[in-house]
Design a protein around this motif. Structure first.
Motif, short mmCIF file in Angstrom:
data_model
loop_
_atom_site.label_atom_id
_atom_site.label_comp_id
_atom_site.label_asym_id
_atom_site.label_seq_id
_atom_site.Cartn_x
_atom_site.Cartn_y
_atom_site.Cartn_z
N PHE A 214 0.67 -1.14 0.00
CA PHE A 214 0.00 -0.08 0.12
C PHE A 214 0.89 1.16 0.11
O PHE A 214 2.09 1.26 0.37
CB PHE A 214 -0.84 0.09 1.27
CG PHE A 214 -0.13 -0.37 2.55
CD1 PHE A 214 0.60 0.56 3.22
CD2 PHE A 214 -0.22 -1.42 3.05
CE1 PHE A 214 1.20 0.18 4.21
CE2 PHE A 214 0.27 -1.94 4.35
CZ PHE A 214 1.04 -0.86 5.05
N ALA A 215 0.38 2.37 -0.22
CA ALA A 215 1.21 3.63 -0.01
C ALA A 215 1.56 3.81 1.17
O ALA A 215 0.81 3.64 2.35
CB ALA A 215 0.09 4.88 -0.75
N PRO A 216 2.76 4.45 1.80
CA PRO A 216 3.25 4.46 2.80
C PRO A 216 2.28 5.40 3.68
O PRO A 216 1.62 6.58 3.42
CB PRO A 216 4.49 5.24 2.53
CG PRO A 216 4.93 5.02 1.19
CD PRO A 216 3.49 4.87 0.62
N GLY A 217 2.31 4.93 4.78
CA GLY A 217 1.62 5.60 6.12
C GLY A 217 -0.18 5.54 5.90
O GLY A 217 -0.79 5.96 6.71
N THR A 218 -0.51 4.69 5.07
CA THR A 218 -1.92 4.33 4.77
C THR A 218 -2.38 3.20 5.64
O THR A 218 -3.84 2.88 5.58
CB THR A 218 -2.47 4.47 3.41
OG1 THR A 218 -1.69 3.06 2.71
CG2 THR A 218 -1.93 5.44 2.68
N ALA A 219 -1.76 2.36 5.94
CA ALA A 219 -2.12 1.02 6.79
C ALA A 219 -0.89 0.45 7.36
O ALA A 219 0.21 0.95 7.44
CB ALA A 219 -2.51 -0.03 5.21
N TYR A 220 -1.13 -0.85 7.85
CA TYR A 220 -0.15 -1.74 8.63
C TYR A 220 0.10 -3.06 7.86
O TYR A 220 -1.00 -3.68 7.61
CB TYR A 220 -0.46 -1.78 10.13
CG TYR A 220 0.44 -2.56 10.69
CD1 TYR A 220 1.46 -2.15 11.54
CD2 TYR A 220 0.20 -4.18 10.74
CE1 TYR A 220 2.09 -2.77 12.37
CE2 TYR A 220 1.32 -4.96 11.54
CZ TYR A 220 2.06 -4.14 12.44
OH TYR A 220 2.81 -5.05 13.01
N HIS A 221 1.41 -3.42 7.78
CA HIS A 221 1.57 -4.67 7.35
C HIS A 221 2.91 -5.06 7.76
O HIS A 221 4.01 -4.41 7.46
CB HIS A 221 1.56 -4.85 5.82
CG HIS A 221 1.29 -6.22 5.32
ND1 HIS A 221 2.39 -7.25 5.62
CD2 HIS A 221 0.37 -7.08 4.97
CE1 HIS A 221 2.15 -8.41 4.94
NE2 HIS A 221 0.78 -8.18 4.56
N TYR A 222 2.89 -5.94 8.74
CA TYR A 222 4.11 -6.69 9.13
C TYR A 222 5.41 -6.87 7.81
O TYR A 222 4.97 -7.53 6.96
CB TYR A 222 4.38 -7.84 9.81
CG TYR A 222 5.58 -7.92 10.77
CD1 TYR A 222 5.42 -7.56 12.04
CD2 TYR A 222 6.19 -9.28 10.54
CE1 TYR A 222 6.49 -7.72 12.92
CE2 TYR A 222 7.39 -9.35 11.44
CZ TYR A 222 7.68 -8.70 12.51
OH TYR A 222 8.29 -9.13 13.30
N SER A 223 6.58 -6.35 8.03
CA SER A 223 7.45 -6.54 6.68
C SER A 223 8.76 -6.76 7.49
O SER A 223 9.52 -5.98 7.67
CB SER A 223 7.46 -5.36 5.99
OG SER A 223 8.33 -5.53 5.00
N ASN A 224 9.48 -8.06 7.19
CA ASN A 224 10.84 -8.24 7.54
C ASN A 224 11.75 -7.63 6.41
O ASN A 224 12.86 -6.95 6.97
CB ASN A 224 11.18 -9.86 7.34
CG ASN A 224 10.59 -10.53 8.54
OD1 ASN A 224 10.09 -10.21 9.44
ND2 ASN A 224 10.74 -11.92 8.25
N THR A 225 11.34 -7.28 5.30
CA THR A 225 12.13 -6.59 4.23
C THR A 225 12.13 -5.21 4.72
O THR A 225 13.19 -4.71 4.57
CB THR A 225 11.52 -6.87 2.78
OG1 THR A 225 11.28 -8.31 2.48
CG2 THR A 225 12.45 -6.22 1.72
N GLY A 226 11.31 -4.59 5.34
CA GLY A 226 11.32 -3.33 5.75
C GLY A 226 12.31 -3.03 6.80
O GLY A 226 13.11 -2.01 6.70
N TYR A 227 12.35 -4.13 7.51
CA TYR A 227 13.56 -4.13 8.74
C TYR A 227 15.07 -4.30 8.29
O TYR A 227 16.09 -3.99 8.87
CB TYR A 227 13.27 -4.87 9.85
CG TYR A 227 12.44 -3.99 10.81
CD1 TYR A 227 13.15 -3.69 12.05
CD2 TYR A 227 11.11 -3.61 10.73
CE1 TYR A 227 12.52 -2.87 13.13
CE2 TYR A 227 10.50 -3.00 11.89
CZ TYR A 227 11.20 -2.44 12.82
OH TYR A 227 10.57 -1.61 13.84
N SER A 228 15.09 -5.30 7.01
CA SER A 228 16.18 -5.17 6.52
C SER A 228 16.82 -3.87 6.00
O SER A 228 17.97 -3.88 5.86
CB SER A 228 16.10 -6.30 5.40
OG SER A 228 15.96 -7.69 5.86
#
Length: 422
Positions: A214-228
């Motif tokens: 989704f577009a940033p800041g519009t929802a929540y979704h857990y993401s390992n890649t985001g923390y990478s």
């Protein structure tokens, strides 16, 4: 209710474990009877009360799963007492709080702490976009190259990555086109267990397949890649500020857990090399149970795909020291930063009667760390078991394991006179 990080793990639970190397697979499940016999002196007072509470939860899980549970372990501290309890089947040696184990996504809490420490030092602005310049430099937080031109990159902030609100697709948990309905990391590591992963190659999957939630800041979704990606930012910033090539692991050692850290936690490490696979002794290996009486143990394996999001290992004792000292403003972060970490769900979240917490589940291990500022009670709970034998992809039996982990933490609190499970 299953925490989001565990819920996302559950979706691909049987897949997640298969990407890791394993030892002792297909071994007999020999635990003996389930009567509680412990290899320690007679217990008294608070120790006995907490031990009995944890024993009850483990035995209840055994009854529900209809097989022995290798151990269930809780370390709890209140303003007045500190208790460690390990519940094991009869004839088995209890786990020790100084045994090493893989604590999986609890790594993300350390990553958030590192980023906020950099913020305090003026090295980063965690409110900034990831395309903004590192303070005092002409270098952006992430490379300004086509190799990093993934969806919505120009709109994503560091804070959104910390909160799982950036929309970055998770190529470690979710299936990626062209990889036989598997995640990119699973498919790759099955083909080559020694493969050295990089953040760049995982980001490349986002670009090639135009992947985003989704577009940033519009929802929540857990993401390992985001923390990478956060791990990569930490490495880039530290390299610039130190004047030499540095890694995520270097910063964690030098500032967060190593001998020069504010509170040294010497059992905790974050391996990033594909050839750095050995879990130190003494250790606890995660156990996976699959349909058809298939049993696998997980100890030494390649964690290079999980840098910054799930590659940590250490002991319950050091994890407890970390969460308690940090949340009390006695570690690397100032009290006002700790408060912001809690209020804005940076690296963790709040759970009723546990406080600010972070859990992790990967490769046969489930753990949670928590600190309750209302009662000054901290707790670490650990279960070295993934049962995937009931329900679609094992979600029923795996859910029982998760619930038992939290029930044990709550039961320990209740045993010491504090509010337990809501």
């Amino acid at each position: 209710m299953i925490a989001q990080s565990l819920r996302s793990t559950l979706v691909n639970s049987s897949q997640l474990l298969r990407r890791a190397g394993l030892i002792g697979s297909l071994t007999p499940f020999l635990f003996g009877c389930s009567s509680v016999i412990h290899d320690h002196p007679p217990l008294l007072g608070s120790q006995l009360t907490v031990q009995q509470a944890v024993d009850k939860i483990r035995l209840g899980l055994e009854d529900s799963l209809r097989h022995p549970v290798p151990s269930l372990n809780v370390l709890i501290q209140t303003p007045n007492t500190r208790v460690f309890a390990s519940s094991v089947p009869g004839g088995q040696s209890p786990v020790r709080e100084t045994d090493h184990f893989r604590f999986a996504s609890i790594t993300k809490h350390f990553t958030a702490t590192a980023m906020l420490n950099m913020h305090e030092d003026g090295w980063v602005n965690y409110k900034a976009k990831i395309t903004d310049l590192i303070p005092g430099t002409q270098t952006p937080y992430v490379p300004n190259t086509s190799d990093w031109d993934f969806p919505y990159k120009n709109q994503i902030t560091i804070e959104q990555l910390l909160q799982h609100r950036a929309g970055v697709f998770d190529v470690d948990n979710d299936s990626v086109p062209g990889y036989n309905r598997q995640s990119y990391t699973e498919y790759t590591q099955l083909a080559d267990p020694t493969h050295q992963f990089t953040t760049e190659e995982m980001v490349r999957q986002l670009i090639v397949h135009k992947l985003s939630y989704f577009a940033p800041g519009t929802a929540y979704h857990y993401s390992n890649t985001g923390y990478s990606i956060l791990g990569k930012i930490i490495a880039r910033v530290y390299s610039i500020k130190s004047g030499s090539e540095k890694t995520y692991q270097d910063y964690m050692r030098d500032y967060i857990v190593g001998a020069t850290a504010t509170v040294p936690l010497l059992s905790i490490h974050f391996p990033g090399r594909a050839d750095d696979t050995v879990l130190p002794i003494p250790r606890v290996e995660g156990l996976e149970l699959l349909p058809g009486n298939v049993q696998k143990r997980y100890g030494d394996y390649n964690m290079s795909a999980q840098v910054g999001e799930g590659n940590g290992y250490g002991t319950m004792a050091d994890l407890h020291t970390y969460i308690r000292s940090l949340m009390k403003g006695q570690n690397v972060l100032m009290p006002e930063t700790v408060k912001r970490m809690q209020l804005d769900d940076l690296g963790g979240s709040f759970r009723a009667n546990l406080g600010y917490e972070k859990n992790g589940a990967r490769i046969g291990n489930i753990a949670v760390i928590a600190y309750d500022p209302l009662t000054d009670v901290s707790v670490v709970a650990y279960l070295p078991l993934w049962d995937l034998t009931e329900g679609k992809d094992g979600e029923i039996s795996f859910g029982k394991c998760i619930n038992a982990l939290y029930d044990a933490a709550y039961a320990a609190r209740s045993a010491l006179g504090y509010p337990g499970k809501p």
